[in-house]
Design a protein around this motif. Structure first.
Motif, PDB file in Angstrom:
ATOM      1  N   SER A   1       2.597 -12.484  10.272  1.00  0.00           N
ATOM      2  CA  SER A   1       3.544 -12.760   9.183  1.00  0.00           C
ATOM      3  C   SER A   1       4.411 -11.548   8.855  1.00  0.00           C
ATOM      4  O   SER A   1       5.445 -11.683   8.187  1.00  0.00           O
ATOM      5  N   ASP A   2       3.999 -10.359   9.319  1.00  0.00           N
ATOM      6  CA  ASP A   2       4.765  -9.140   9.063  1.00  0.00           C
ATOM      7  C   ASP A   2       5.409  -8.580  10.324  1.00  0.00           C
ATOM      8  O   ASP A   2       5.915  -7.455  10.313  1.00  0.00           O
ATOM      9  N   LEU A   3       5.376  -9.336  11.427  1.00  0.00           N
ATOM     10  CA  LEU A   3       5.934  -8.869  12.696  1.00  0.00           C
ATOM     11  C   LEU A   3       7.160  -9.676  13.084  1.00  0.00           C
ATOM     12  O   LEU A   3       7.238 -10.875  12.845  1.00  0.00           O
TER      13      LEU A   3
ATOM     14  N   ARG B   1       6.925 -13.974   5.643  1.00  0.00           N
ATOM     15  CA  ARG B   1       7.194 -13.068   4.520  1.00  0.00           C
ATOM     16  C   ARG B   1       8.566 -12.417   4.664  1.00  0.00           C
ATOM     17  O   ARG B   1       9.286 -12.230   3.679  1.00  0.00           O
ATOM     18  N   ILE B   2       8.930 -12.063   5.877  1.00  0.00           N
ATOM     19  CA  ILE B   2      10.218 -11.417   6.087  1.00  0.00           C
ATOM     20  C   ILE B   2      11.360 -12.405   5.893  1.00  0.00           C
ATOM     21  O   ILE B   2      12.433 -12.061   5.389  1.00  0.00           O
ATOM     22  N   SER B   3      11.136 -13.653   6.275  1.00  0.00           N
ATOM     23  CA  SER B   3      12.154 -14.679   6.017  1.00  0.00           C
ATOM     24  C   SER B   3      12.444 -14.785   4.528  1.00  0.00           C
ATOM     25  O   SER B   3      13.595 -14.922   4.103  1.00  0.00           O
ATOM     26  N   ARG B   4      11.394 -14.724   3.722  1.00  0.00           N
ATOM     27  CA  ARG B   4      11.574 -14.802   2.264  1.00  0.00           C
ATOM     28  C   ARG B   4      12.304 -13.573   1.753  1.00  0.00           C
ATOM     29  O   ARG B   4      13.128 -13.667   0.828  1.00  0.00           O
ATOM     30  N   ALA B   5      12.031 -12.410   2.339  1.00  0.00           N
ATOM     31  CA  ALA B   5      12.681 -11.184   1.885  1.00  0.00           C
ATOM     32  C   ALA B   5      14.180 -11.220   2.153  1.00  0.00           C
ATOM     33  O   ALA B   5      14.981 -10.735   1.353  1.00  0.00           O
ATOM     34  N   TYR B   6      14.567 -11.804   3.289  1.00  0.00           N
ATOM     35  CA  TYR B   6      15.985 -11.890   3.620  1.00  0.00           C
ATOM     36  C   TYR B   6      16.635 -13.152   3.081  1.00  0.00           C
ATOM     37  O   TYR B   6      17.862 -13.278   3.054  1.00  0.00           O
TER      38      TYR B   6
ATOM     39  N   ALA C   1       8.822  -0.072  -1.857  1.00  0.00           N
ATOM     40  CA  ALA C   1       8.936   0.705  -0.619  1.00  0.00           C
ATOM     41  C   ALA C   1       8.906  -0.252   0.566  1.00  0.00           C
ATOM     42  O   ALA C   1       8.003  -1.075   0.689  1.00  0.00           O
ATOM     43  N   TYR C   2       9.907  -0.136   1.424  1.00  0.00           N
ATOM     44  CA  TYR C   2      10.038  -0.993   2.606  1.00  0.00           C
ATOM     45  C   TYR C   2       9.770  -0.131   3.835  1.00  0.00           C
ATOM     46  O   TYR C   2      10.575   0.743   4.188  1.00  0.00           O
ATOM     47  N   GLU C   3       8.610  -0.346   4.467  1.00  0.00           N
ATOM     48  CA  GLU C   3       8.156   0.495   5.576  1.00  0.00           C
ATOM     49  C   GLU C   3       8.326  -0.270   6.886  1.00  0.00           C
ATOM     50  O   GLU C   3       7.815  -1.379   7.034  1.00  0.00           O
ATOM     51  N   ARG C   4       9.036   0.343   7.834  1.00  0.00           N
ATOM     52  CA  ARG C   4       9.366  -0.323   9.099  1.00  0.00           C
ATOM     53  C   ARG C   4       8.864   0.532  10.264  1.00  0.00           C
ATOM     54  O   ARG C   4       9.251   1.690  10.409  1.00  0.00           O
ATOM     55  N   LEU C   5       8.021  -0.048  11.116  1.00  0.00           N
ATOM     56  CA  LEU C   5       7.573   0.592  12.345  1.00  0.00           C
ATOM     57  C   LEU C   5       8.116  -0.195  13.528  1.00  0.00           C
ATOM     58  O   LEU C   5       7.868  -1.399  13.643  1.00  0.00           O
ATOM     59  N   LEU C   6       8.862   0.480  14.411  1.00  0.00           N
ATOM     60  CA  LEU C   6       9.419  -0.147  15.605  1.00  0.00           C
ATOM     61  C   LEU C   6       8.695   0.361  16.842  1.00  0.00           C
ATOM     62  O   LEU C   6       8.554   1.576  17.030  1.00  0.00           O
ATOM     63  N   LEU C   7       8.252  -0.567  17.695  1.00  0.00           N
ATOM     64  CA  LEU C   7       7.564  -0.230  18.936  1.00  0.00           C
ATOM     65  C   LEU C   7       8.375  -0.752  20.111  1.00  0.00           C
ATOM     66  O   LEU C   7       8.678  -1.948  20.170  1.00  0.00           O
ATOM     67  N   PRO C   8       8.743   0.124  21.073  1.00  0.00           N
ATOM     68  CA  PRO C   8       9.545  -0.315  22.222  1.00  0.00           C
ATOM     69  C   PRO C   8       8.666  -0.701  23.415  1.00  0.00           C
ATOM     70  O   PRO C   8       7.558  -0.182  23.596  1.00  0.00           O
TER      71      PRO C   8
ATOM     72  N   LEU D   1       6.815  -4.799   9.528  1.00  0.00           N
ATOM     73  CA  LEU D   1       7.513  -4.570   8.264  1.00  0.00           C
ATOM     74  C   LEU D   1       6.540  -4.740   7.103  1.00  0.00           C
ATOM     75  O   LEU D   1       5.935  -5.804   6.943  1.00  0.00           O
ATOM     76  N   LYS D   2       6.400  -3.691   6.302  1.00  0.00           N
ATOM     77  CA  LYS D   2       5.472  -3.705   5.172  1.00  0.00           C
ATOM     78  C   LYS D   2       6.229  -3.396   3.887  1.00  0.00           C
ATOM     79  O   LYS D   2       7.196  -2.621   3.878  1.00  0.00           O
ATOM     80  N   THR D   3       5.772  -3.985   2.794  1.00  0.00           N
ATOM     81  CA  THR D   3       6.356  -3.728   1.484  1.00  0.00           C
ATOM     82  C   THR D   3       5.260  -3.301   0.519  1.00  0.00           C
ATOM     83  O   THR D   3       4.142  -3.820   0.565  1.00  0.00           O
ATOM     84  N   PHE D   4       5.594  -2.340  -0.350  1.00  0.00           N
ATOM     85  CA  PHE D   4       4.606  -1.805  -1.281  1.00  0.00           C
ATOM     86  C   PHE D   4       5.298  -1.414  -2.578  1.00  0.00           C
ATOM     87  O   PHE D   4       6.366  -0.796  -2.568  1.00  0.00           O
ATOM     88  N   CYS D   5       4.675  -1.775  -3.693  1.00  0.00           N
ATOM     89  CA  CYS D   5       5.218  -1.433  -5.008  1.00  0.00           C
ATOM     90  C   CYS D   5       4.142  -0.703  -5.806  1.00  0.00           C
ATOM     91  O   CYS D   5       3.038  -1.228  -5.996  1.00  0.00           O
ATOM     92  N   GLU D   6       4.445   0.496  -6.257  1.00  0.00           N
ATOM     93  CA  GLU D   6       3.472   1.277  -7.021  1.00  0.00           C
ATOM     94  C   GLU D   6       3.117   0.612  -8.344  1.00  0.00           C
ATOM     95  O   GLU D   6       2.034   0.829  -8.888  1.00  0.00           O
ATOM     96  N   ASP D   7       4.009  -0.213  -8.857  1.00  0.00           N
ATOM     97  CA  ASP D   7       3.752  -0.894 -10.126  1.00  0.00           C
ATOM     98  C   ASP D   7       2.897  -2.146  -9.960  1.00  0.00           C
ATOM     99  O   ASP D   7       2.590  -2.830 -10.933  1.00  0.00           O
ATOM    100  N   GLY D   8       2.514  -2.432  -8.714  1.00  0.00           N
ATOM    101  CA  GLY D   8       1.695  -3.622  -8.467  1.00  0.00           C
ATOM    102  C   GLY D   8       2.525  -4.743  -7.884  1.00  0.00           C
ATOM    103  O   GLY D   8       3.152  -4.604  -6.843  1.00  0.00           O
ATOM    104  N   GLY D   9       2.562  -5.887  -8.562  1.00  0.00           N
ATOM    105  CA  GLY D   9       3.255  -7.057  -8.042  1.00  0.00           C
ATOM    106  C   GLY D   9       4.763  -6.889  -8.038  1.00  0.00           C
ATOM    107  O   GLY D   9       5.333  -6.116  -8.812  1.00  0.00           O
ATOM    108  N   PHE D  10       5.406  -7.627  -7.135  1.00  0.00           N
ATOM    109  CA  PHE D  10       6.861  -7.646  -7.077  1.00  0.00           C
ATOM    110  C   PHE D  10       7.276  -8.985  -6.482  1.00  0.00           C
ATOM    111  O   PHE D  10       6.461  -9.729  -5.938  1.00  0.00           O
ATOM    112  N   GLU D  11       8.560  -9.301  -6.589  1.00  0.00           N
ATOM    113  CA  GLU D  11       9.090 -10.558  -6.069  1.00  0.00           C
ATOM    114  C   GLU D  11       9.692 -10.315  -4.688  1.00  0.00           C
ATOM    115  O   GLU D  11      10.685  -9.588  -4.549  1.00  0.00           O
TER     116      GLU D  11
END
Length: 216
Positions: free
Chosen positions: A49-51, A73-78, A128-135, A149-159
């Protein structure tokens, strides 16, 4: 866009580190990126779901990446699906200057690229939107890229809905690195081949010459 040099330790997410470690084990054989079909990390289904998988067209002066799969999850983000679309068209003209150079660097270097940017959700919370690319190579050219693709919020939940399109604020880059140092992976708790291990008697009895064993 400038990219710093970094070791795998720059990556924050444990799951992204696991994905990278699988890639590194394959890379270590000939010091080059592996083929896509060789890449089979453990518990891959948990990460799907994050790839996002991409194919790379190198026939043009600038590589073109086409989305071949897309995590929910990424579809929802975009805010829209993108399978079959060119990446630059999918992200749109506002985000393309922030996104495409990261992918182009991965393709040009044939090495993992990691980036972190802050984005705002629709309620203004910083994520925070963390992206790791592997060739991955075919005939000595990068033919595929996998993005974690990972997302993280220090305040806890986010939309997450429309996270990357629901705000007028552009991404704020925090980190952009090429993973080009310490390109190896040693499983923790194991002794490497050909290391010398010395065993000495610690019982306090008569002195016994230490025994030396070479592990091969």
């Amino acid at each position: 866009m400038d990219f710093a040099s970094a070791a795998p330790s720059a990556i924050k997410s444990i799951k992204q580190r696991d994905l990278l470690n699988t890639w590194l084990r394959l890379y270590a054989r000939q010091q080059t990126a592996p083929a896509i079909w060789e890449y089979q990390p453990a518990r891959l289904e948990e990460e799907l779901s994050d790839l996002i998988y991409y194919t790379v067209d190198n026939s043009a002066p600038t590589p073109r990446l086409t989305i071949q799969s897309e995590g929910t999850r990424i579809s929802r983000a975009y805010g829209l699906t993108g399978k079959g679309a060119l990446l630059e068209d999918y992200v749109g003209p506002l985000l393309a200057p922030f996104v495409m150079p990261i992918y182009h660097e991965c393709v040009a270097r044939g090495l993992p690229v990691y980036s972190v940017a802050d984005v705002d959700d629709i309620y203004g919370r910083v994520v925070a939107y963390e992206r790791l690319l592997l060739p991955f190579l075919t005939d000595d050219k990068v033919s595929h890229v996998i993005a974690s693709l990972k997302t993280f919020c220090e305040d806890g939940g986010f939309e997450i809905k429309n996270l990357l399109r629901g705000s007028d604020a552009l991404p704020r880059p925090k980190l952009r690195v090429v993973i080009d140092r310490d390109l190896f992976h040693r499983a923790p708790g194991r002794i490497a081949a050909a290391e010398i291990v010395e065993f000495a008697d610690q019982s306090g009895g008569p002195e016994v010459p230490p025994e030396i064993i070479e592990l091969n």
